[in-house]
Design a protein around this motif. Structure first.
Motif, PDB file in Angstrom:
ATOM      1  N   LYS A  45       3.501   6.966 -21.723  1.00  0.00           N
ATOM      2  CA  LYS A  45       4.831   7.739 -22.141  1.00  0.00           C
ATOM      3  C   LYS A  45       4.862   7.287 -23.574  1.00  0.00           C
ATOM      4  O   LYS A  45       5.356   8.102 -24.501  1.00  0.00           O
ATOM      5  CB  LYS A  45       5.825   7.235 -21.513  1.00  0.00           C
ATOM      6  CG  LYS A  45       7.183   8.180 -22.071  1.00  0.00           C
ATOM      7  CD  LYS A  45       8.228   7.791 -21.240  1.00  0.00           C
ATOM      8  CE  LYS A  45       9.525   8.542 -21.581  1.00  0.00           C
ATOM      9  NZ  LYS A  45      10.684   7.987 -21.192  1.00  0.00           N
ATOM     10  N   GLU A  46       4.758   6.009 -24.138  1.00  0.00           N
ATOM     11  CA  GLU A  46       4.744   5.596 -25.553  1.00  0.00           C
ATOM     12  C   GLU A  46       3.781   6.229 -26.471  1.00  0.00           C
ATOM     13  O   GLU A  46       4.013   6.352 -27.575  1.00  0.00           O
ATOM     14  CB  GLU A  46       4.549   3.948 -25.504  1.00  0.00           C
ATOM     15  CG  GLU A  46       5.754   3.137 -24.891  1.00  0.00           C
ATOM     16  CD  GLU A  46       5.459   1.807 -25.115  1.00  0.00           C
ATOM     17  OE1 GLU A  46       4.294   1.217 -25.440  1.00  0.00           O
ATOM     18  OE2 GLU A  46       6.260   1.053 -24.352  1.00  0.00           O
ATOM     19  N   LYS A  48       2.772   9.054 -25.856  1.00  0.00           N
ATOM     20  CA  LYS A  48       2.994  10.726 -25.817  1.00  0.00           C
ATOM     21  C   LYS A  48       1.825  11.213 -25.067  1.00  0.00           C
ATOM     22  O   LYS A  48       1.666  12.301 -25.258  1.00  0.00           O
ATOM     23  CB  LYS A  48       3.123  11.415 -27.027  1.00  0.00           C
ATOM     24  CG  LYS A  48       4.508  10.788 -27.598  1.00  0.00           C
ATOM     25  CD  LYS A  48       5.024  11.401 -29.143  1.00  0.00           C
ATOM     26  CE  LYS A  48       6.002  10.890 -29.661  1.00  0.00           C
ATOM     27  NZ  LYS A  48       6.715  11.462 -30.638  1.00  0.00           N
TER      28      LYS A  48
END
Length: 61
Positions: A45-46, A48
């Motif tokens: 998630k970090e 993307k």
């Protein structure tokens, strides 16, 4: 290969659903289940990134 997927979701009220339902009478129903994966500390998630597994099943009428 780069791919861009744009997804739009909106709330559909039941009365609107009932109005649209006849338009899809000839369509075969399927059930789609998405499973999303990431690390415990959300590294994907970090960055993307998204890892998803999609399962499609026929729905018997």
């Amino acid at each position: 290969m780069n791919q861009l997927e744009i997804e739009f979701k909106t709330l559909l009220h039941h009365k609107d659903y009932l109005k649209l339902l006849p338009l899809f009478k000839e369509s075969k129903a399927i059930k789609q289940t998405n499973h999303y994966f990431d690390t415990k500390d959300w590294r994907l998630k970090e960055k993307k990134l998204l890892f998803v597994s999609v399962l499609l099943k026929k729905v018997l009428n």
